[in-house]
Scaffold this motif. Sequence first.
Motif, PDB file in Angstrom:
ATOM      1  N   HIS A  24      82.095 -35.211 126.816  1.00  0.00           N
ATOM      2  CA  HIS A  24      83.336 -34.675 127.364  1.00  0.00           C
ATOM      3  C   HIS A  24      84.471 -34.867 126.365  1.00  0.00           C
ATOM      4  O   HIS A  24      85.284 -33.979 126.128  1.00  0.00           O
ATOM      5  N   ARG A  25      84.483 -36.035 125.743  1.00  0.00           N
ATOM      6  CA  ARG A  25      85.530 -36.342 124.783  1.00  0.00           C
ATOM      7  C   ARG A  25      85.413 -35.429 123.557  1.00  0.00           C
ATOM      8  O   ARG A  25      86.414 -34.929 123.039  1.00  0.00           O
ATOM      9  N   ALA A  26      84.160 -35.205 123.095  1.00  0.00           N
ATOM     10  CA  ALA A  26      83.949 -34.337 121.941  1.00  0.00           C
ATOM     11  C   ALA A  26      84.417 -32.914 122.258  1.00  0.00           C
ATOM     12  O   ALA A  26      85.016 -32.236 121.417  1.00  0.00           O
ATOM     13  N   GLU A  27      84.160 -32.477 123.487  1.00  0.00           N
ATOM     14  CA  GLU A  27      84.594 -31.136 123.897  1.00  0.00           C
ATOM     15  C   GLU A  27      86.111 -31.023 123.906  1.00  0.00           C
ATOM     16  O   GLU A  27      86.679 -30.042 123.437  1.00  0.00           O
ATOM     17  N   THR A  28      86.753 -32.059 124.469  1.00  0.00           N
ATOM     18  CA  THR A  28      88.214 -32.067 124.492  1.00  0.00           C
ATOM     19  C   THR A  28      88.761 -32.038 123.065  1.00  0.00           C
ATOM     20  O   THR A  28      89.692 -31.299 122.745  1.00  0.00           O
ATOM     21  N   ASP A  29      88.145 -32.847 122.202  1.00  0.00           N
ATOM     22  CA  ASP A  29      88.531 -32.886 120.781  1.00  0.00           C
ATOM     23  C   ASP A  29      88.434 -31.514 120.138  1.00  0.00           C
ATOM     24  O   ASP A  29      89.306 -31.103 119.391  1.00  0.00           O
ATOM     25  N   LEU A  30      87.318 -30.822 120.431  1.00  0.00           N
ATOM     26  CA  LEU A  30      87.081 -29.524 119.807  1.00  0.00           C
ATOM     27  C   LEU A  30      88.083 -28.497 120.324  1.00  0.00           C
ATOM     28  O   LEU A  30      88.622 -27.686 119.566  1.00  0.00           O
ATOM     29  N   ARG A  31      88.354 -28.570 121.628  1.00  0.00           N
ATOM     30  CA  ARG A  31      89.349 -27.664 122.202  1.00  0.00           C
ATOM     31  C   ARG A  31      90.703 -27.858 121.515  1.00  0.00           C
ATOM     32  O   ARG A  31      91.366 -26.906 121.118  1.00  0.00           O
ATOM     33  N   LEU A  32      91.070 -29.114 121.326  1.00  0.00           N
ATOM     34  CA  LEU A  32      92.339 -29.413 120.651  1.00  0.00           C
ATOM     35  C   LEU A  32      92.304 -28.949 119.193  1.00  0.00           C
ATOM     36  O   LEU A  32      93.302 -28.480 118.660  1.00  0.00           O
ATOM     37  N   ALA A  33      91.128 -29.089 118.583  1.00  0.00           N
ATOM     38  CA  ALA A  33      90.995 -28.687 117.176  1.00  0.00           C
ATOM     39  C   ALA A  33      91.278 -27.202 117.018  1.00  0.00           C
ATOM     40  O   ALA A  33      91.937 -26.772 116.067  1.00  0.00           O
ATOM     41  N   ILE A  34      90.777 -26.401 117.988  1.00  0.00           N
ATOM     42  CA  ILE A  34      91.001 -24.959 117.923  1.00  0.00           C
ATOM     43  C   ILE A  34      92.494 -24.677 118.080  1.00  0.00           C
ATOM     44  O   ILE A  34      93.067 -23.866 117.353  1.00  0.00           O
ATOM     45  N   GLU A  35      93.140 -25.403 119.006  1.00  0.00           N
ATOM     46  CA  GLU A  35      94.570 -25.175 119.245  1.00  0.00           C
ATOM     47  C   GLU A  35      95.448 -25.714 118.117  1.00  0.00           C
ATOM     48  O   GLU A  35      96.490 -25.148 117.809  1.00  0.00           O
ATOM     49  N   ASN A  36      95.016 -26.826 117.532  1.00  0.00           N
ATOM     50  CA  ASN A  36      95.892 -27.518 116.571  1.00  0.00           C
ATOM     51  C   ASN A  36      95.573 -27.254 115.107  1.00  0.00           C
ATOM     52  O   ASN A  36      95.939 -28.039 114.241  1.00  0.00           O
ATOM     53  N   GLU A  37      94.837 -26.162 114.861  1.00  0.00           N
ATOM     54  CA  GLU A  37      94.601 -25.780 113.474  1.00  0.00           C
ATOM     55  C   GLU A  37      93.867 -26.852 112.663  1.00  0.00           C
ATOM     56  O   GLU A  37      94.160 -27.045 111.493  1.00  0.00           O
ATOM     57  N   GLN A  38      92.939 -27.567 113.311  1.00  0.00           N
ATOM     58  CA  GLN A  38      92.113 -28.497 112.533  1.00  0.00           C
ATOM     59  C   GLN A  38      90.899 -27.774 111.954  1.00  0.00           C
ATOM     60  O   GLN A  38      90.143 -28.334 111.181  1.00  0.00           O
ATOM     61  N   LEU A  39      90.709 -26.536 112.378  1.00  0.00           N
ATOM     62  CA  LEU A  39      89.580 -25.771 111.847  1.00  0.00           C
ATOM     63  C   LEU A  39      90.032 -24.995 110.624  1.00  0.00           C
ATOM     64  O   LEU A  39      91.203 -24.634 110.486  1.00  0.00           O
ATOM     65  N   GLU A  40      89.068 -24.752 109.765  1.00  0.00           N
ATOM     66  CA  GLU A  40      89.345 -24.047 108.525  1.00  0.00           C
ATOM     67  C   GLU A  40      88.151 -23.150 108.248  1.00  0.00           C
ATOM     68  O   GLU A  40      87.033 -23.493 108.636  1.00  0.00           O
TER      69      GLU A  40
END
Length: 275
Positions: A24-40
């Motif tokens: 659940h935590r990893a999913e929340t992290d990934l959701r935030l990553a998409i929103e917060n431009e942690q993806l490249e």
Amino acid sequence: VKATGSGTYFFHEKEMNAQMHARHRAETDLRLAIENEQLEVHYQPVFCLERGHIIGAEALVRWNHPTRGMVSPAEFIPLAEQSGLIDDLGGWVLRRACNHAKSWREDLRVAVNLSPAQFENPALALTVASILEQTGLEPSRLELEVTESVLLRDNAVNIAVLDELSDLGVSIALDDFGTGYSSLSYLHRFSFDRIKIDHSFVRDITRNGGSLKIVRAIIMLAHSLGLHVTAEGVETDEQFAIMRGEGAQHIQGFYIGAPMPVSDFLARVQNPDTP
Ligand code: C2E
Ligand code: CA
Ligand code: CA
Ligand code: CA
């Protein structure tokens, strides 16, 4: 958590809860990553043997996690698929890649991976169409890569979606060719534009006479069906020479270049210091 029954049972339950919590935590992290431009999006150059230069790149997503550093897509793509985040993530990658490619020299193409889970959304082709429209990228400059599992699951529906995508004017590549169960039967279910020979065959062509024969047969088969061939995972000059000799059109792999940030890719194509 309440202890019901034996200690062992309690232990399992606790462990399961811990696992669920971590996921659940990893999913929340990934959701935030998409929103917060942690993806490249990184780009791996694709070399055309006929033209003798780089003709585009494959877009590969990267997650720069604030505490874990770079997380491999082999880890977070499956998480995105299981948690329903793949639509958002896939859309994000496609939009970013089309935006980048739009700013490149007009003869450069971009390839983007589509997860089989994205085919569960009936609006997939509509999403791709609207991203092409919004970014203004010529459809002929976009290639979508799918694996044969797309044709395995509910294939009539997915073939219809592949046709819709193809009708947009993008090309469709069959990725990781040769790694599935009955690859040959997939080739006539949909008219792909290209197959990408999986790196496991390419890796073994110099060590193992069987792999070379398989690669040769795959290329002959592809060409007789009118498909282009990309050899993936080419790491050495020997592998490069063999794949050229066998008639592959495109070469991808560390020998040409590893996936790199967009600025490095652009520097690379402006300065075509190619093998
Ligand atoms: P793939 O589509 O088969 O991508 C090729 C993988 O091989 C990439 O790993 C690339 O870095 C690696 N590779 C390239 N050249 C060489 C080489 O010469 N030798 C070796 N040993 N490896 C090489 P990466 O970037 O870790 O991606 C792994 C997989 O994650 C991809 O496999 C693809 O299935 C998936 N993936 C990556 N980005 C996306 C995305 O945006 N969407 C989806 N759905 N999947 C993605
Ligand atoms: Ca791919
Ligand atoms: Ca087509
Ligand atoms: Ca592949």
